[in-house]
Design an enzyme around this catalytic site. Structure first.
Site, PDB file in Angstrom:
ATOM      1  N   ASP A  42       0.833  -1.188   0.000  1.00 20.94           N
ATOM      2  CA  ASP A  42       0.000   0.000   0.000  1.00 20.94           C
ATOM      3  C   ASP A  42       0.880   1.255   0.000  1.00 20.94           C
ATOM      4  O   ASP A  42       1.667   1.463   0.924  1.00 20.94           O
ATOM      5  CB  ASP A  42      -0.892  -0.017   1.245  1.00 20.94           C
ATOM      6  CG  ASP A  42      -2.120   0.858   1.094  1.00 20.94           C
ATOM      7  OD1 ASP A  42      -2.101   1.757   0.248  1.00 20.94           O
ATOM      8  OD2 ASP A  42      -3.100   0.636   1.829  1.00 20.94           O
ATOM      9  N   ASP A  43       0.763   2.083  -1.028  1.00 20.92           N
ATOM     10  CA  ASP A  43       1.456   3.367  -1.115  1.00 20.92           C
ATOM     11  C   ASP A  43       2.977   3.239  -1.250  1.00 20.92           C
ATOM     12  O   ASP A  43       3.712   4.143  -0.849  1.00 20.92           O
ATOM     13  CB  ASP A  43       1.148   4.248   0.107  1.00 20.92           C
ATOM     14  CG  ASP A  43      -0.289   4.727   0.132  1.00 20.92           C
ATOM     15  OD1 ASP A  43      -1.072   4.322  -0.742  1.00 20.92           O
ATOM     16  OD2 ASP A  43      -0.638   5.503   1.046  1.00 20.92           O
ATOM     17  N   CYS A  93      -6.268   3.804  -3.572  1.00 23.35           N
ATOM     18  CA  CYS A  93      -6.461   2.429  -3.100  1.00 23.35           C
ATOM     19  C   CYS A  93      -7.625   1.689  -3.740  1.00 23.35           C
ATOM     20  O   CYS A  93      -7.442   0.669  -4.409  1.00 23.35           O
ATOM     21  CB  CYS A  93      -6.646   2.430  -1.584  1.00 23.35           C
ATOM     22  SG  CYS A  93      -5.275   3.163  -0.674  1.00 23.35           S
ATOM     23  N   LYS A 104      -5.693  -5.898   3.945  1.00 22.43           N
ATOM     24  CA  LYS A 104      -6.583  -4.767   3.713  1.00 22.43           C
ATOM     25  C   LYS A 104      -7.558  -5.038   2.568  1.00 22.43           C
ATOM     26  O   LYS A 104      -7.153  -5.409   1.478  1.00 22.43           O
ATOM     27  CB  LYS A 104      -5.738  -3.518   3.418  1.00 22.43           C
ATOM     28  CG  LYS A 104      -6.527  -2.280   3.028  1.00 22.43           C
ATOM     29  CD  LYS A 104      -5.587  -1.107   2.812  1.00 22.43           C
ATOM     30  CE  LYS A 104      -6.315   0.090   2.220  1.00 22.43           C
ATOM     31  NZ  LYS A 104      -5.437   1.261   2.058  1.00 22.43           N
ATOM     32  N   HIS A 131     -10.790  -2.707   1.740  1.00 20.74           N
ATOM     33  CA  HIS A 131     -11.074  -1.362   1.223  1.00 20.74           C
ATOM     34  C   HIS A 131     -11.915  -1.376  -0.050  1.00 20.74           C
ATOM     35  O   HIS A 131     -11.691  -0.579  -0.967  1.00 20.74           O
ATOM     36  CB  HIS A 131      -9.779  -0.586   0.996  1.00 20.74           C
ATOM     37  CG  HIS A 131      -9.991   0.912   1.034  1.00 20.74           C
ATOM     38  ND1 HIS A 131      -9.006   1.820   0.735  1.00 20.74           N
ATOM     39  CD2 HIS A 131     -11.093   1.653   1.337  1.00 20.74           C
ATOM     40  CE1 HIS A 131      -9.475   3.050   0.851  1.00 20.74           C
ATOM     41  NE2 HIS A 131     -10.754   2.968   1.215  1.00 20.74           N
ATOM     42  N   HIS A 142       1.296   2.250   4.109  1.00 13.46           N
ATOM     43  CA  HIS A 142       0.331   3.337   4.264  1.00 13.46           C
ATOM     44  C   HIS A 142       0.492   3.982   5.639  1.00 13.46           C
ATOM     45  O   HIS A 142       0.905   3.338   6.597  1.00 13.46           O
ATOM     46  CB  HIS A 142      -1.083   2.756   4.113  1.00 13.46           C
ATOM     47  CG  HIS A 142      -2.160   3.770   3.894  1.00 13.46           C
ATOM     48  ND1 HIS A 142      -2.603   4.607   4.887  1.00 13.46           N
ATOM     49  CD2 HIS A 142      -2.905   4.062   2.795  1.00 13.46           C
ATOM     50  CE1 HIS A 142      -3.570   5.370   4.424  1.00 13.46           C
ATOM     51  NE2 HIS A 142      -3.776   5.065   3.144  1.00 13.46           N
ATOM     52  N   ASP A 159      -0.123  -0.772  -4.825  1.00 12.84           N
ATOM     53  CA  ASP A 159      -1.465  -0.407  -5.290  1.00 12.84           C
ATOM     54  C   ASP A 159      -1.501   0.979  -5.917  1.00 12.84           C
ATOM     55  O   ASP A 159      -2.408   1.292  -6.691  1.00 12.84           O
ATOM     56  CB  ASP A 159      -2.487  -0.510  -4.156  1.00 12.84           C
ATOM     57  CG  ASP A 159      -2.278   0.544  -3.072  1.00 12.84           C
ATOM     58  OD1 ASP A 159      -1.163   1.093  -2.962  1.00 12.84           O
ATOM     59  OD2 ASP A 159      -3.233   0.810  -2.303  1.00 12.84           O
ATOM     60  N   ASN A 160      -0.547   1.836  -5.590  1.00  9.24           N
ATOM     61  CA  ASN A 160      -0.457   3.178  -6.199  1.00  9.24           C
ATOM     62  C   ASN A 160       0.875   3.805  -5.809  1.00  9.24           C
ATOM     63  O   ASN A 160       1.664   3.207  -5.064  1.00  9.24           O
ATOM     64  CB  ASN A 160      -1.623   4.070  -5.760  1.00  9.24           C
ATOM     65  CG  ASN A 160      -1.898   4.064  -4.275  1.00  9.24           C
ATOM     66  OD1 ASN A 160      -2.932   3.566  -3.817  1.00  9.24           O
ATOM     67  ND2 ASN A 160      -0.978   4.596  -3.479  1.00  9.24           N
ATOM     68  N   LYS A 220       0.903  10.030  -5.141  1.00 14.64           N
ATOM     69  CA  LYS A 220      -0.346   9.305  -4.938  1.00 14.64           C
ATOM     70  C   LYS A 220      -1.531  10.251  -5.149  1.00 14.64           C
ATOM     71  O   LYS A 220      -1.504  11.403  -4.741  1.00 14.64           O
ATOM     72  CB  LYS A 220      -0.389   8.747  -3.518  1.00 14.64           C
ATOM     73  CG  LYS A 220      -1.721   8.158  -3.110  1.00 14.64           C
ATOM     74  CD  LYS A 220      -1.726   7.733  -1.655  1.00 14.64           C
ATOM     75  CE  LYS A 220      -3.104   7.210  -1.246  1.00 14.64           C
ATOM     76  NZ  LYS A 220      -3.133   6.738   0.153  1.00 14.64           N
TER      77      LYS A 220
END
Length: 587
Positions: free
Chosen positions: A67-68, A105, A159, A161, A252, A310-311, A328
């Protein structure tokens, strides 16, 4: 005497003849044998209709989603980040250097699990917040559902989301046999508290469809890794193939990590960068433990390990996309070009870097194909089967990527295209951005102790584009030649701009309405024992369809009095608060 011998020989001859005839009669008839086999297969097929039959050579699929994590947040791109496991797995596999995700996300996760662009799921705008009655479309099949149909055991850790307002939205109702993790988008790594605004907080750690109380104090990356290893230990790799989605919360915010991981980065002056780098190291250790378990329990030789962010990263909280532009939440390369690799003994050409154009939607048909399924049975897919491009180095079947069309500003773009609409598309070497692509600076690595300072102004002081009286809303880049998006060619190549705008208009004609409903007060965790839980009964009418277009929180019929704009005041206040918080957490 001679007569007796003659009689005996005659009887023996008759006996032998009868024996040969008996043997020939006992020999199976080929046609009859095939009929019997067909009948037996029919019986077996009929008995297995309720349980998918294991196909030959179905690989175990381990998908690790971070994540991130930015382009500059992995060792093989930046040696100051210590990721020996990731570096080794990537070096021995195929590193994906032309791979794209979505800028935030929910869109990335929805496209991974559905294989469809956001414009085809109604999730074009923003993320799904905890209080919103929204989730993946109920009529759309998912990757774990297709893999389960192919005979896979499917498990998810980490996660989600993707919405949870009703039980039908939960991971266990979307194709996963089990789920252990968080449902919202941002959770404390130790307390598992998650907030959707001031005073609206609740506990968010779930085991299948129940709340996993009593885990406070355990670091989430470690806890999720332990659950993943437990799944690998309890499953029999020779019985059924396994699909495991390990969707880590890291890296994240909030920036939390055990102090032992921070020590190797003690020389980093910037506090946020130091903590962020330590969190990347926890991810590296998690991947090491999972790959060790794959070897220990007999999965590895027939496994495919996929690693993806994811990004892009958020530079203000320690991440780095350098030298790419943006961050992001933006459609610049820093927001959408992802860190990824594939590691597998099944790869035909290993130890190489792939420049094949790939997108996160491609995993759906690619993995369904690897599992022996037929991706064409899932209608409306936007992804491609890219396994030959990854494994054998063939040309990618993908020639373009629709990054997104968000009709927040204009709901009905005029032909060929209204440039005020936020959108981005890549076709071949060309990338077009319209509307507001988001924060577009190049943010150098954070090497100073505090954020406000000269490093922030290094790129802001130089304008590559002439200033005009009108707000710019069209950009064109040759991404292959200019991956850092330094040279805007929109004015020089109006023909390419028109062609890509036509493609945007063509995609927009296939878009479904945006589904972005207002918050539901029934979601308040205080109504559910202090935890985030589904709050709409499945017996109630479907919420989908009650809201059309884009809903923006805070809209009302009354016109609010405009306050004098002071962007500089807001920027100074933002950096002051951010820096104060970071310095107070200094180790």
């Amino acid at each position: 005497m001679k007569a007796a011998v003659a009689v005996a020989l005659a009887l023996l001859s008759v006996y032998l003849s009868l024996d040969r005839l008996s043997a020939q009669g006992a020999k199976p008839d080929p046609d009859q044998d095939q009929d019997q086999d067909r009948n037996q297969n029919d019986r077996n097929t009929h008995s297995d209709e309720t349980e998918p039959k294991k196909k030959k050579n179905q690989p175990h699929i381990i998908f690790i989603l971070t994540d991130d994590q930015g382009f500059n947040d992995v060792g093989y791109h930046n040696p100051t980040i210590k990721t020996p496991t990731l570096d080794k797995l990537a070096a021995e596999g195929v590193t994906l250097e032309n791979y794209y995700v979505q800028p935030i996300c929910t869109p990335s996760r929805s496209q991974l699990l559905t294989g469809r662009y956001q414009i085809h799921t109604g999730l074009q705008h923003s993320i799904i917040r905890p209080s919103q009655p929204s989730c993946l479309p109920s009529h759309m099949d998912t990757l774990p559902e297709r893999l389960r149909q192919a005979g896979y055991a499917t498990h998810m850790v980490g996660k989600w989301h993707l919405g949870f307002y009703r039980k039908a939205c939960l991971p266990t109702r979307k194709g996963f046999d089990s789920f252990f993790g968080s449902l919202t988008g941002s959770v404390d790594y130790y307390s598992y508290g998650s907030c959707d605004g001031p005073g609206l907080c609740g506990y968010d750690l779930h085991d299948d469809e129940g709340v996993a109380w009593g885990q406070e104090g355990k670091y989430s990356t470690t806890l999720f890794t332990q659950r993943a290893r437990k799944i690998l230990e309890s499953h029999d790799p020779t019985d059924r193939p396994l699909f495991l989605l390990l969707s880590l919360q890291a890296v994240h915010t909030p920036l939390q990590t055990p102090k032992s991981y921070i020590y190797p980065y003690r020389d980093m002056a910037n506090v946020a960068r130091r903590k962020f780098a330590a969190m990347v190291s926890t991810v590296d250790e998690a991947v090491r433990n999972v790959t060790y378990a794959l070897r220990k329990y007999g999965y590895y030789r027939n496994s495919v390990i996929i690693y993806s962010t994811d990004n892009g990263a958020q530079p203000f909280t320690g991440g780095s996309n350098w030298p790419l532009r943006g961050r992001k939440g933006t459609y610049w390369e820093g927001g959408v070009r992802g860190v990824a690799f594939v590691h597998s003994p099944l790869l035909r050409r290993r130890r190489r870097v792939s420049k094949a154009l790939l997108h996160i939607t491609d995993w759906f048909p690619t993995l369904v194909g690897l599992a022996g399924g037929n991706a064409s049975e899932s209608h409306g897919l936007d992804g491609f089967d890219v396994w030959p491009a990854i494994s054998e180095g063939r040309e990618s079947p993908r020639q373009e990527i629709l990054h997104n069309i968000d009709p927040l500003i204009n709901k009905s773009p005029e032909a060929p295209w209204d440039a005020s609409v936020q959108a981005a598309i890549r076709v071949g070497d060309w990338k077009l951005l319209t509307g507001d692509p988001g924060h577009g600076d190049w943010v150098p690595p954070q090497v100073l102790p505090t954020l406000p300072g000269r490093w922030w102004n290094l790129e802001r002081g130089v304008s590559l584009f002439p200033r005009t009286s009108t707000l710019k809303n069209v950009w064109l880049f040759n991404i292959t030649a200019d991956p850092c998006e330094r040279q805007d060619l929109a004015d020089r190549r109006p023909d390419v701009v028109r062609r890509l705008m036509d493609r945007l208009a063509s995609y927009n004609r296939t878009a479904v309405p945006v589904y972005f409903p207002p918050d539901d007060p029934r979601a308040d965790p205080s109504r559910h024992g202090g935890a985030w839980l589904p709050w709409v009964d499945d017996e109630e009418d479907e919420e989908e369809g009650k809201y059309h277009g884009v809903y923006k929180k805070g809209r009302s019929g009354k016109k609010k009095r405009k306050k004098p704009r002071c962007p500089l005041c807001k920027l100074k206040s933002f950096f002051l608060k951010l820096n104060t918080g970071m310095m107070s957490n200094r180790i």
